[in-house]
Design a protein around this motif. Structure first.
Motif, short mmCIF file in Angstrom:
data_model
loop_
_atom_site.label_atom_id
_atom_site.label_comp_id
_atom_site.label_asym_id
_atom_site.label_seq_id
_atom_site.Cartn_x
_atom_site.Cartn_y
_atom_site.Cartn_z
N ILE A 1 6.66 2.60 -5.59
CA ILE A 1 6.47 3.36 -4.54
C ILE A 1 5.63 4.70 -4.95
O ILE A 1 4.69 5.22 -4.42
N ALA A 2 6.03 5.38 -6.26
CA ALA A 2 5.27 6.48 -6.71
C ALA A 2 3.82 6.25 -7.15
O ALA A 2 2.93 7.01 -6.79
N LEU A 3 3.56 4.95 -7.59
CA LEU A 3 2.18 4.39 -7.87
C LEU A 3 1.63 4.30 -6.67
O LEU A 3 0.29 4.90 -6.73
N GLU A 4 1.92 3.99 -5.55
CA GLU A 4 1.37 3.63 -4.29
C GLU A 4 1.02 5.05 -3.69
O GLU A 4 -0.07 5.27 -3.31
N ALA A 5 1.97 5.84 -3.82
CA ALA A 5 1.56 7.47 -3.49
C ALA A 5 0.69 7.99 -4.13
O ALA A 5 -0.60 8.55 -3.67
N ASP A 6 0.44 7.75 -5.76
CA ASP A 6 -0.68 8.18 -6.40
C ASP A 6 -2.02 7.60 -6.01
O ASP A 6 -3.03 8.33 -5.96
N THR A 7 -1.98 6.37 -5.66
CA THR A 7 -3.11 5.90 -5.23
C THR A 7 -3.55 6.40 -3.71
O THR A 7 -5.02 6.67 -3.55
N ILE A 8 -2.77 6.59 -3.00
CA ILE A 8 -3.11 7.15 -1.68
C ILE A 8 -3.81 8.54 -1.97
O ILE A 8 -4.77 8.93 -1.34
N LEU A 9 -3.12 9.44 -2.77
CA LEU A 9 -3.57 10.70 -2.92
C LEU A 9 -4.97 10.64 -3.81
O LEU A 9 -5.83 11.77 -3.43
N GLU A 10 -4.99 9.89 -4.74
CA GLU A 10 -6.42 9.55 -5.30
C GLU A 10 -7.62 9.45 -4.17
O GLU A 10 -8.75 9.79 -4.14
#
Length: 473
Positions: A295-304
């Motif tokens: 989930i954290a990786l998915e959130a980082d991708t969204i922020l990027e």
């Protein structure tokens, strides 16, 4: 307070109602034209008065000169023939009757008439210059005379009188003509001012219509130009450039908003589903940790992705042009290569560089470096298990070219024109990490710098050519 269901007040807009004479007369343009005409009329009247004054002085001076010349001649006659010679000249002029413009009288010291016509001045003219009306024997009324009374050597008085009716008529006629010419010029200036003001008012009415169109939300509207290249045209051209800039900013903002609304919906939905699934199942520390890391990786991708979209929007809107300055491109490329050389080496790859020294650009160094970094990232991601990347930079024909080439599979020719679209990804790349915005950002950066980016299959690999306008020496 207004009623809840009351309609909102209508927006006030300026209008130029050319069909309403009373409102037209109250317009600023007409007032300016009227003021200009009034000024011109005042100047014309002052000029007419000056001409009348100068003309009167000129005619009077000519008359006085003629009288003085006659006095000089009669004094010469007196010196040559005495009183009899002067009296003879007086009789000759008297016999000319109405044709005579100059008349001579010879008088005793006490003013008694010796020779010459009886002009009935009423009293003998005083010494020196004077003006008086008299009635010669042949005249039906009194005639204005300019008179000079001079003393002869024996004490007698010589009176020279000149009829000034013709002079006054000439001055009056010329003054009347000058006045009529001034009034005619003033009338023409008023008509010209009215015509010009109507023309300007029509142009302002067209500008008003275009401005109202823009105020109503249609940013594609432009203020009409007359093509004359005058001051108003130059002002309107600047306003049109401002409107184009505003339109591009709004289009960029709308595009970013649409991209965020449409292209982030799927990852956000997927993030929510994963979070809900993690909350619903029984707690397991190992599984929970793995799931929350995902989930954290998915959130980082969204922020990027969100940051990339905002950066693209800023670049396309030209917001970064304020940071433009002259910089050393050769040094910037060398630093970027120094950063990625060990990364490629760790991946079992190779980085070859050929950078000409002394290359300079005028632009945003950070954006140019980001553009090259995106190409390096693509080469790392799609260059195969041992990525081999080549970078060269040189100056040619007034431009600077930066070429980045990998030795991967390349891009199918039918998809080369689509990879610059936002979020576009090749089928084989959908499972790899990335947002599909790297090349979109690179293209936006190149447009901002007045350059271009071209992709082509190098067989093997993909070659990206960045062409920048070189900084002026």
């Amino acid at each position: 307070m207004p009623e809840p269901d009351a309609p909102p007040p209508a927006a006030e807009t300026a209008e130029f109602p050319l069909s309403t004479p009373s409102r037209y007369r109250a317009g600023f343009v007409f007032r300016v034209a009227l003021l200009a005409s009034a000024v011109f009329m005042s100047v014309a009247l002052v000029f007419s008065a000056l001409v009348w004054w100068r003309l009167g002085d000129f005619v009077a001076a000519r008359t006085d000169q003629e009288i003085e010349q006659e006095v000089i001649e009669q004094r010469a006659n007196f010196a040559a023939g005495g009183v009899e010679r002067v009296a003879e000249q007086a009789r000759v002029l008297e016999d000319s009757g109405e044709r005579a413009r100059l008349l001579i009288q010879l008088r005793e010291r006490d003013g008694t008439l010796i020779a010459g016509p009886r002009l009935n001045f009423g009293s003998p003219p005083p010494p020196g210059w004077s003006e008086a009306a008299a009635r010669p024997p042949w005249a039906h009324g009194r005639i204005p005379f300019r008179i000079l009374t001079a003393r002869l050597p024996d004490g007698r008085r010589l009176v020279v009188a000149r009829d000034v009716r013709e002079d006054r008529n000439i001055v009056a006629a010329l003054s009347r003509d000058v006045m009529l010419g001034g009034l005619l010029a003033a009338a023409l200036s008023l008509a010209a001012g009215w015509f010009v003001s109507r023309r300007i008012a029509r142009r302002l009415a067209a500008v008003n219509t275009a401005v109202v169109q823009v105020m109503e939300g249609d940013l594609s509207g432009r203020l009409p130009l007359s093509g004359s290249g005058d001051e108003l045209d130059r002002l309107l051209r600047l306003i049109n450039a401002m409107l184009e800039r505003l339109e591009s900013l709004m289009v960029g903002l709308r595009r970013v908003s649409d991209d965020i609304a449409h292209d982030l919906r799927t990852p956000l939905t997927r993030l929510r589903q994963r979070t809900e699934a993690a909350l619903e199942r029984p707690r397991d520390q190992t599984l929970d940790r793995k799931e929350f890391e995902g989930i954290a990786l998915e959130a980082d991708t969204i922020l990027e992705t969100f940051a990339a979209l905002l950066r693209i929007g800023q670049v396309e809107a030209g917001a970064r042009m304020a940071a433009f300055q002259r910089f050393d491109l050769s040094a910037a490329l060398a630093e970027t290569c120094d950063t990625y050389e060990p990364i490629l080496a760790d991946a079992g790859g190779l980085l070859e560089t050929r950078i000409a020294p002394g290359l300079e650009l005028f632009g945003d160094r950070l954006l140019v470096e980001q553009c090259v970094v995106n190409l390096f990232e693509n080469a790392l991601r799609h260059g195969g298990p041992s990525p081999h990347v080549e970078l060269s930079a040189h100056r040619r024909d007034g431009v600077v070219e930066v070429v980045v080439r990998d030795h991967g599979p390349g891009i199918p020719r039918e998809e080369l024109s689509r990879v610059f679209e936002r979020f576009y990804r090749l089928d084989r790349s959908r499972s790899s990490h990335g947002s599909g915005l790297g090349l979109s950002l690179a293209a936006a950066v190149m447009r901002l710098h007045g350059g271009r980016i071209m992709l082509d299959n190098a067989q093997p690999g993909l070659q990206a050519v960045l062409t920048f306008p070189a900084a002026r020496q």
